[in-house]
Design an enzyme around this catalytic site. Sequence first.
Site, PDB file in Angstrom:
ATOM      1  N   LYS A 138       0.843  -1.187   0.000  1.00  0.00           N
ATOM      2  CA  LYS A 138       0.000   0.000   0.000  1.00  0.00           C
ATOM      3  C   LYS A 138       0.878   1.235   0.000  1.00  0.00           C
ATOM      4  O   LYS A 138       1.982   1.159   0.565  1.00  0.00           O
ATOM      5  CB  LYS A 138      -0.962   0.029   1.179  1.00  0.00           C
ATOM      6  CG  LYS A 138      -0.395  -0.276   2.572  1.00  0.00           C
ATOM      7  CD  LYS A 138       0.699   0.480   3.198  1.00  0.00           C
ATOM      8  CE  LYS A 138       0.694   1.939   3.386  1.00  0.00           C
ATOM      9  NZ  LYS A 138       1.926   2.473   4.054  1.00  0.00           N
ATOM     10  N   TYR A 223      -4.390   4.375   6.105  1.00  0.00           N
ATOM     11  CA  TYR A 223      -4.970   3.444   7.094  1.00  0.00           C
ATOM     12  C   TYR A 223      -6.321   3.953   7.598  1.00  0.00           C
ATOM     13  O   TYR A 223      -7.235   3.166   7.859  1.00  0.00           O
ATOM     14  CB  TYR A 223      -4.019   3.254   8.281  1.00  0.00           C
ATOM     15  CG  TYR A 223      -2.812   2.413   7.946  1.00  0.00           C
ATOM     16  CD1 TYR A 223      -2.901   1.025   7.905  1.00  0.00           C
ATOM     17  CD2 TYR A 223      -1.584   2.992   7.664  1.00  0.00           C
ATOM     18  CE1 TYR A 223      -1.802   0.240   7.591  1.00  0.00           C
ATOM     19  CE2 TYR A 223      -0.478   2.224   7.345  1.00  0.00           C
ATOM     20  CZ  TYR A 223      -0.599   0.842   7.310  1.00  0.00           C
ATOM     21  OH  TYR A 223       0.488   0.079   6.992  1.00  0.00           O
TER      22      TYR A 223
HETATM   23  P1  NAD Z   1      12.484   1.347   2.344  1.00  0.00           P
HETATM   24  O1  NAD Z   1      13.067   2.618   1.893  1.00  0.00           O
HETATM   25  O2  NAD Z   1      12.941   0.772   3.629  1.00  0.00           O
HETATM   26  O3  NAD Z   1      12.675   0.230   1.225  1.00  0.00           O
HETATM   27  C1  NAD Z   1      12.439   0.481  -0.134  1.00  0.00           C
HETATM   28  C2  NAD Z   1      13.267  -0.469  -0.968  1.00  0.00           C
HETATM   29  O4  NAD Z   1      13.064  -0.149  -2.342  1.00  0.00           O
HETATM   30  C3  NAD Z   1      14.786  -0.338  -0.692  1.00  0.00           C
HETATM   31  O5  NAD Z   1      15.344  -1.606  -0.579  1.00  0.00           O
HETATM   32  C4  NAD Z   1      15.314   0.374  -1.918  1.00  0.00           C
HETATM   33  O6  NAD Z   1      16.639   0.003  -2.228  1.00  0.00           O
HETATM   34  C5  NAD Z   1      14.344  -0.093  -2.987  1.00  0.00           C
HETATM   35  N1  NAD Z   1      14.292   0.785  -4.155  1.00  0.00           N
HETATM   36  C6  NAD Z   1      14.174   0.361  -5.414  1.00  0.00           C
HETATM   37  N2  NAD Z   1      14.202   1.364  -6.272  1.00  0.00           N
HETATM   38  C7  NAD Z   1      14.324   2.480  -5.549  1.00  0.00           C
HETATM   39  C8  NAD Z   1      14.400   3.863  -5.882  1.00  0.00           C
HETATM   40  N3  NAD Z   1      14.358   4.287  -7.147  1.00  0.00           N
HETATM   41  N4  NAD Z   1      14.509   4.740  -4.873  1.00  0.00           N
HETATM   42  C9  NAD Z   1      14.525   4.343  -3.594  1.00  0.00           C
HETATM   43  N5  NAD Z   1      14.459   3.035  -3.217  1.00  0.00           N
HETATM   44  C10 NAD Z   1      14.369   2.122  -4.185  1.00  0.00           C
HETATM   45  O7  NAD Z   1      10.896   1.568   2.356  1.00  0.00           O
HETATM   46  P2  NAD Z   1       9.822   0.643   3.066  1.00  0.00           P
HETATM   47  O8  NAD Z   1       9.477   1.228   4.375  1.00  0.00           O
HETATM   48  O9  NAD Z   1      10.263  -0.767   3.023  1.00  0.00           O
HETATM   49  O10 NAD Z   1       8.532   0.872   2.119  1.00  0.00           O
HETATM   50  C11 NAD Z   1       8.379   0.196   0.889  1.00  0.00           C
HETATM   51  C12 NAD Z   1       6.878   0.063   0.565  1.00  0.00           C
HETATM   52  O11 NAD Z   1       6.261  -0.690   1.587  1.00  0.00           O
HETATM   53  C13 NAD Z   1       6.121   1.386   0.490  1.00  0.00           C
HETATM   54  O12 NAD Z   1       5.150   1.331  -0.519  1.00  0.00           O
HETATM   55  C14 NAD Z   1       5.462   1.493   1.847  1.00  0.00           C
HETATM   56  O13 NAD Z   1       4.252   2.263   1.838  1.00  0.00           O
HETATM   57  C15 NAD Z   1       5.174   0.041   2.140  1.00  0.00           C
HETATM   58  N6  NAD Z   1       5.101  -0.253   3.598  1.00  0.00           N
HETATM   59  C16 NAD Z   1       4.033  -0.934   4.063  1.00  0.00           C
HETATM   60  C17 NAD Z   1       3.940  -1.219   5.402  1.00  0.00           C
HETATM   61  C18 NAD Z   1       2.779  -2.014   5.938  1.00  0.00           C
HETATM   62  O14 NAD Z   1       2.630  -2.121   7.145  1.00  0.00           O
HETATM   63  N7  NAD Z   1       1.968  -2.601   5.080  1.00  0.00           N
HETATM   64  C19 NAD Z   1       4.929  -0.769   6.286  1.00  0.00           C
HETATM   65  C20 NAD Z   1       6.023  -0.077   5.770  1.00  0.00           C
HETATM   66  C21 NAD Z   1       6.097   0.191   4.412  1.00  0.00           C
END
Ligand code: NAD
Length: 372
Positions: A138, A223
């Site tokens: 999401k 949410y």
């Molecule tokens: P994060 O920054 O920790 O991880 C993102 C990942 O994407 C990294 O490994 C990064 O290297 C990669 N990536 C690939 N291409 C990229 C680019 N061009 N620029 C930046 N990063 C790039 O972020 P996250 O917290 O893991 O969030 C990722 C997704 O998960 C988002 O859509 C977020 O909304 C979602 N999320 C959902 C929940 C949940 O509870 N459902 C919780 C946290 C995050």
Amino acid sequence: MRSRRDFLQKFTATALAWPMIQLNTADSLEKIISQPYQGKMLNVAIMGLGSYGSRVAAAMQDCQRAKLTGLISGTPAKVKEWQQKYGIAEKNCYNYENFDQIKDNPDIDAVYVITPNALHHDQVIRVAKAGKQVICEKPMAVNAQQGQEMVDACKQANVKLLVGYRLHFEPKTLEIIHMRKAGDFGKIMFFQGLCGFTIGDPNQWRLDKKLSGGGALMDIGIYAVNGARYMVGQEPEWVTAQENKTNPEKFKKGIDETIMFQLGFPGGAVASCLSTYAMNNLDRFFLDGTDGFAELQPATGYGPIEGKTNKGPLKQPHITHQTKQMDEMAQIILDNKKPEVPVNGEEGVKDLKIMDAIYQAAQTGKKIELKV
Ligand code: NAD
């Protein structure tokens, strides 16, 4: 696991106390119930080995129906580390340039896209074109049009598209939904959703519109949008919204810091919600009806979720959200199981339509009529 053990202990104790049931009956039952699941597992590749991807991978180690078998990442060092940690074969590892080749890989049934929001649209469509099932985090996209294109692409490729709505499988949340459906709260009149936290590093992708698609609403306010729908049990028909920005340097154009929004439902229920990147201690749902109420606080974190209703505290057990979600999603994909609250792409598009309208209402000051 604990509930199965509890059941066995209780059953064995009952069986031993009951002369008609022989000890070996309980023994063989233990053998049957303790057997690990033998059927088809959903083999999943995670795309995006970041913070949430790491949480999902760790939680999947306890799954009965889903297994981590592949990785897609732009960082070779991370791939190496994950390969060692989770025993992933080299031939199941891809990068963002070559992951279309996954179509020829029988070890991967589904790809879970866990990258920055604005990348989901293109990545999901590429996965669908490679013929693999898709799970997407999401918000599934940064606006409803993109979301609809993703739904259409998955339909055309004959693959399922699911959105990572982990709370749709959370026991206390589901109990409130059951109680509401049973009429325990009477006619639903009001929902309040408060969702926010103080965001840190000003240079992270969440504060870069090109990657996030928006600010707090995209990330955490979603949410409250989604919660309002499953708590009230209806789709809103209008929205109003007001934006407040105290730090325009950190929260640049297109990145909302705080938005208050209101939703109106058929029959007269209203929702009042707050989405923010500038305040802590905001993770609360409250549902009010003519005959009772329900409250969750925390409502959306990784748990334990805590809550009560006018009938008393909610006592459903804490489960690891991501383990439960992936086991349920495996059954949705492999067995066509129907979840109690939908987690399909269409569900994601509904949230995006409301979020598009919230942004429009905040910008224009107008009440926006909705068809969700
Ligand atoms: P994060 O920054 O920790 O991880 C993102 C990942 O994407 C990294 O490994 C990064 O290297 C990669 N990536 C690939 N291409 C990229 C680019 N061009 N620029 C930046 N990063 C790039 O972020 P996250 O917290 O893991 O969030 C990722 C997704 O998960 C988002 O859509 C977020 O909304 C979602 N999320 C959902 C929940 C949940 O509870 N459902 C919780 C946290 C995050």
